[in-house]
Write an enzyme that holds these catalytic residues in place. Structure first.
Site, PDB file in Angstrom:
ATOM      1  N   ASP A 216       0.821  -1.228   0.000  1.00  0.00           N
ATOM      2  CA  ASP A 216       0.000   0.000   0.000  1.00  0.00           C
ATOM      3  C   ASP A 216       0.846   1.267   0.000  1.00  0.00           C
ATOM      4  O   ASP A 216       0.490   2.259  -0.649  1.00  0.00           O
ATOM      5  CB  ASP A 216      -0.890   0.048   1.258  1.00  0.00           C
ATOM      6  CG  ASP A 216      -1.993  -0.995   1.230  1.00  0.00           C
ATOM      7  OD1 ASP A 216      -2.225  -1.564   0.147  1.00  0.00           O
ATOM      8  OD2 ASP A 216      -2.603  -1.242   2.285  1.00  0.00           O
TER       9      ASP A 216
HETATM   10  P1  NAP Z   1       0.645  -3.942   3.105  1.00  0.00           P
HETATM   11  O1  NAP Z   1       0.111  -2.952   2.153  1.00  0.00           O
HETATM   12  O2  NAP Z   1      -0.263  -4.555   4.097  1.00  0.00           O
HETATM   13  O3  NAP Z   1       1.341  -5.073   2.228  1.00  0.00           O
HETATM   14  C1  NAP Z   1       2.103  -6.058   2.797  1.00  0.00           C
HETATM   15  C2  NAP Z   1       2.463  -7.046   1.711  1.00  0.00           C
HETATM   16  O4  NAP Z   1       3.360  -7.963   2.310  1.00  0.00           O
HETATM   17  C3  NAP Z   1       1.268  -7.838   1.221  1.00  0.00           C
HETATM   18  O5  NAP Z   1       0.855  -7.386  -0.047  1.00  0.00           O
HETATM   19  C4  NAP Z   1       1.752  -9.301   1.216  1.00  0.00           C
HETATM   20  O6  NAP Z   1       1.658  -9.810  -0.121  1.00  0.00           O
HETATM   21  C5  NAP Z   1       3.222  -9.187   1.633  1.00  0.00           C
HETATM   22  N1  NAP Z   1       3.615 -10.244   2.574  1.00  0.00           N
HETATM   23  C6  NAP Z   1       2.946 -10.724   3.638  1.00  0.00           C
HETATM   24  N2  NAP Z   1       3.663 -11.681   4.237  1.00  0.00           N
HETATM   25  C7  NAP Z   1       4.808 -11.811   3.538  1.00  0.00           C
HETATM   26  C8  NAP Z   1       5.958 -12.633   3.671  1.00  0.00           C
HETATM   27  N3  NAP Z   1       6.075 -13.547   4.643  1.00  0.00           N
HETATM   28  N4  NAP Z   1       6.952 -12.484   2.772  1.00  0.00           N
HETATM   29  C9  NAP Z   1       6.855 -11.582   1.756  1.00  0.00           C
HETATM   30  N5  NAP Z   1       5.796 -10.777   1.595  1.00  0.00           N
HETATM   31  C10 NAP Z   1       4.775 -10.889   2.479  1.00  0.00           C
HETATM   32  O7  NAP Z   1       1.870  -3.344   3.943  1.00  0.00           O
HETATM   33  P2  NAP Z   1       2.523  -1.893   3.934  1.00  0.00           P
HETATM   34  O8  NAP Z   1       2.917  -1.488   2.557  1.00  0.00           O
HETATM   35  O9  NAP Z   1       3.536  -1.920   5.019  1.00  0.00           O
HETATM   36  O10 NAP Z   1       1.334  -0.929   4.333  1.00  0.00           O
HETATM   37  C11 NAP Z   1       0.770  -0.952   5.624  1.00  0.00           C
HETATM   38  C12 NAP Z   1      -0.741  -0.973   5.515  1.00  0.00           C
HETATM   39  O11 NAP Z   1      -1.280  -1.301   6.811  1.00  0.00           O
HETATM   40  C13 NAP Z   1      -1.288   0.373   5.133  1.00  0.00           C
HETATM   41  O12 NAP Z   1      -2.481   0.219   4.397  1.00  0.00           O
HETATM   42  C14 NAP Z   1      -1.576   0.990   6.512  1.00  0.00           C
HETATM   43  O13 NAP Z   1      -2.501   2.033   6.468  1.00  0.00           O
HETATM   44  C15 NAP Z   1      -2.117  -0.220   7.252  1.00  0.00           C
HETATM   45  N6  NAP Z   1      -2.006  -0.137   8.704  1.00  0.00           N
HETATM   46  C16 NAP Z   1      -0.902   0.437   9.259  1.00  0.00           C
HETATM   47  C17 NAP Z   1      -0.803   0.557  10.628  1.00  0.00           C
HETATM   48  C18 NAP Z   1       0.378   1.302  11.213  1.00  0.00           C
HETATM   49  O14 NAP Z   1       0.236   1.908  12.275  1.00  0.00           O
HETATM   50  N7  NAP Z   1       1.539   1.268  10.573  1.00  0.00           N
HETATM   51  C19 NAP Z   1      -1.812   0.023  11.482  1.00  0.00           C
HETATM   52  C20 NAP Z   1      -2.915  -0.617  10.874  1.00  0.00           C
HETATM   53  C21 NAP Z   1      -2.992  -0.678   9.468  1.00  0.00           C
HETATM   54  P3  NAP Z   1       1.623 -11.393  -0.366  1.00  0.00           P
HETATM   55  O15 NAP Z   1       0.482 -11.914   0.442  1.00  0.00           O
HETATM   56  O16 NAP Z   1       1.441 -11.515  -1.849  1.00  0.00           O
HETATM   57  O17 NAP Z   1       2.926 -11.944   0.110  1.00  0.00           O
END
Ligand code: NAP
Length: 470
Positions: A397
């Site tokens: 994201d």
């Molecule tokens: P993300 O958008 O959730 O993407 C994480 C990616 O990691 C997924 O597409 C997944 O794809 C991949 N993944 C999962 N396990 C894996 C593994 N073992 N090895 C390799 N890849 C793996 O993460 P982000 O870019 O860090 O963004 C964070 C999101 O979480 C944002 O939307 C944010 O708003 C939200 N959020 C953040 C917080 C905060 O405080 N930081 C709190 C709640 C929500 P695959 O399944 O294809 O592997």
């Protein structure tokens, strides 16, 4: 004498809590900050037990409650995965809210025990404090339960919206204020419970419209609410330290919410009213730019090692998948090897990468990545254009250009890391799944992108081996 000693100890504890917050503001001092917080809390507990008027039976009950609560807390904290911390925090916030409700009910039905008057004749000031603690506590409780359910995937992370939602929330908020005024004027038990029910409903309504990507702001906002609820309990119990601590948590949570709102390009007013970043009946999680797409280009760890060995400048973008795979150690090894080859390696941190504020900073610090190599979004974004490689490991994201281009997307308006401006972009992830917000990422299909499919730790280990081989 005991009273003076207890007040002095409270003052020391309050100063330690302030030092704890200060320490937690930077990775280098965060351990020390935690230590200050723990010592402060220890002093606060002992000082409370030694307060005058605390009978032997009361102390026994408190120690029993401490043993049960402390035991459960220690057990849960020792078993919790780092990636599940946000939902744990949400669950704990809900308990703070619920205790505020219980304390308010206890004070209402047994005012003599609290020294705030007699049944039916409670002092006006105490009714104000009690009703505020009750309302904020109930909102915190039900809001945190919904946040927990969303983060734990017990309910869909997609925003639940309906027409007129903001107006309904605003109307209920105004009604709540009217009920509080009525309660303070009358001391009526019926109004007390009406406030509780309305506040529970409001907490629920404020959080359901909030979609995946906006959850970090919600968690910090509920953190702030739980602080104000604790301050409310402090007023009812006439406990100065609880008022100070609650205010510290409330204020720091509010500042964090403001910083997160800025990071996510959201308006704080919309956060307070619930359902920001979404329009009723409009954007829901899912969908990004779809349509005819070029096939995805997949590569091997050897390909990645070859390209990176010839790169001058590499920017690593860690995300939630790195945390799941616990790939931070091997990632640092990879960075060290590339630096030895003469490349410049930097780490780009998006404010909401992972699942809690500072998630990536903590993991990189744990792997001893030098702080000077870790760059915040505003600082690193202009550098992608000069980078040979953007190494996106488990992030999705936070790199998704739909945030800039697709007005119907739930992440629209969120600043992102401009990884696509690098010459080559690697995405290390297990498949084509979307990220937390449920939005497709068109970067996977770009000509300068190479997908490295697999677990983040395993793929990075293989890259390290390939780098070491030649
Ligand atoms: P993300 O958008 O959730 O993407 C994480 C990616 O990691 C997924 O597409 C997944 O794809 C991949 N993944 C999962 N396990 C894996 C593994 N073992 N090895 C390799 N890849 C793996 O993460 P982000 O870019 O860090 O963004 C964070 C999101 O979480 C944002 O939307 C944010 O708003 C939200 N959020 C953040 C917080 C905060 O405080 N930081 C709190 C709640 C929500 P695959 O399944 O294809 O592997």
């Amino acid at each position: 004498m005991a009273a003076t000693l207890s007040t002095f100890a409270y003052l020391v504890a309050a100063v330690l809590f302030i030092l704890a917050l200060r320490g937690l503001s930077h990775p280098t001092t965060s351990r020390q900050g935690n230590l200050f917080g723990m010592v402060g809390m220890g002093i606060a507990i002992v000082a409370t037990l030694l307060r005058p008027g605390m009978g032997g039976g009361g102390i026994g009950l408190i120690i029993l409650a401490l043993a049960i609560g402390g035991g459960a807390g220690a057990y849960i904290a020792s078993r919790i995965q780092m990636t599940a911390l946000p939902q744990l925090v949400a669950a704990f916030h809900s308990l703070v809210g619920l205790s505020a409700v219980f304390v308010a009910a206890a004070a209402f039905y047994a005012p003599e025990s609290f020294g705030i008057g007699h049944a039916g004749e409670i002092h006006g000031g105490s009714l104000v404090e009690m009703s505020l603690g009750l309302a904020i506590g109930a909102i915190t409780f039900s809001g945190s339960v919904i946040a927990f359910a969303k983060l734990q995937a017990l309910m869909s992370g997609a925003p639940i919206t309906f027409k007129g939602q903001h107006w309904l929330n605003l109307g209920l908020g105004i009604l709540l204020v009217v009920l509080i005024i009525g309660f303070v004027a009358s001391g009526s038990a019926a109004l007390f419970w009406l406030i509780a029910i309305l506040a529970f409903a409001l907490g629920f309504l404020l959080i359901i419209p909030i979609g995946g990507a906006d959850m970090p702001v919600v968690v910090s906002m509920l953190n702030s609410y739980s602080g104000w609820a604790a301050a409310g309990i402090g007023f009812t119990l006439s406990n100065l330290l609880l008022i100070v601590t609650g205010a510290l948590v409330g204020a720091s949570g509010a500042i964090l919410s403001y910083i997160m709102c800025k990071g996510m390009n959201r308006s704080i007013i919309n956060v307070l009213l619930g359902g920001f970043g979404t329009d009723a009946g409009g954007a829901a999680a899912g969908g990004g730019a779809t349509g005819d797409r070029a096939p995805v280009k997949a590569g091997s760890p050897e390909d990645a090692a070859y390209i990176m060995r010839n790169a001058q400048k590499i920017i690593v973008v860690p995300g939630y998948g790195m945390a799941v795979a616990q790939a931070q150690q091997v990632l640092r090894e990879m960075g060290d090897l590339l630096k030895k080859e003469g490349a410049q390696v930097e780490y780009a941190i998006h404010p909401v990468a992972g699942r809690m504020p500072g998630h990536m900073n903590v993991l990189l610090a744990e792997a001893n990545v030098p702080y000077e190599d870790v760059k915040e979004l505003e600082e690193i974004n202009p550098e992608f254009a000069d980078a040979d490689v953007a190494f996106v490991i488990g992030a999705n994201d936070v790199t998704n250009p739909a945030a800039k281009t697709d007005k119907s997307s739930p992440i629209y308006g969120m600043p992102i890391l401009d990884v696509e401006r690098a010459k080559t972009v690697f995405f290390i992830k297990r498949g084509m799944a979307s990220g937390y917000a449920g939005v497709d990422n068109e970067l996977f299909f770009r000509p300068n992108t190479m997908m490295l499919f697999g677990d983040a730790k395993k793929v990075t280990q293989e890259i390290v081996q390939a780098l070491q081989r030649d």
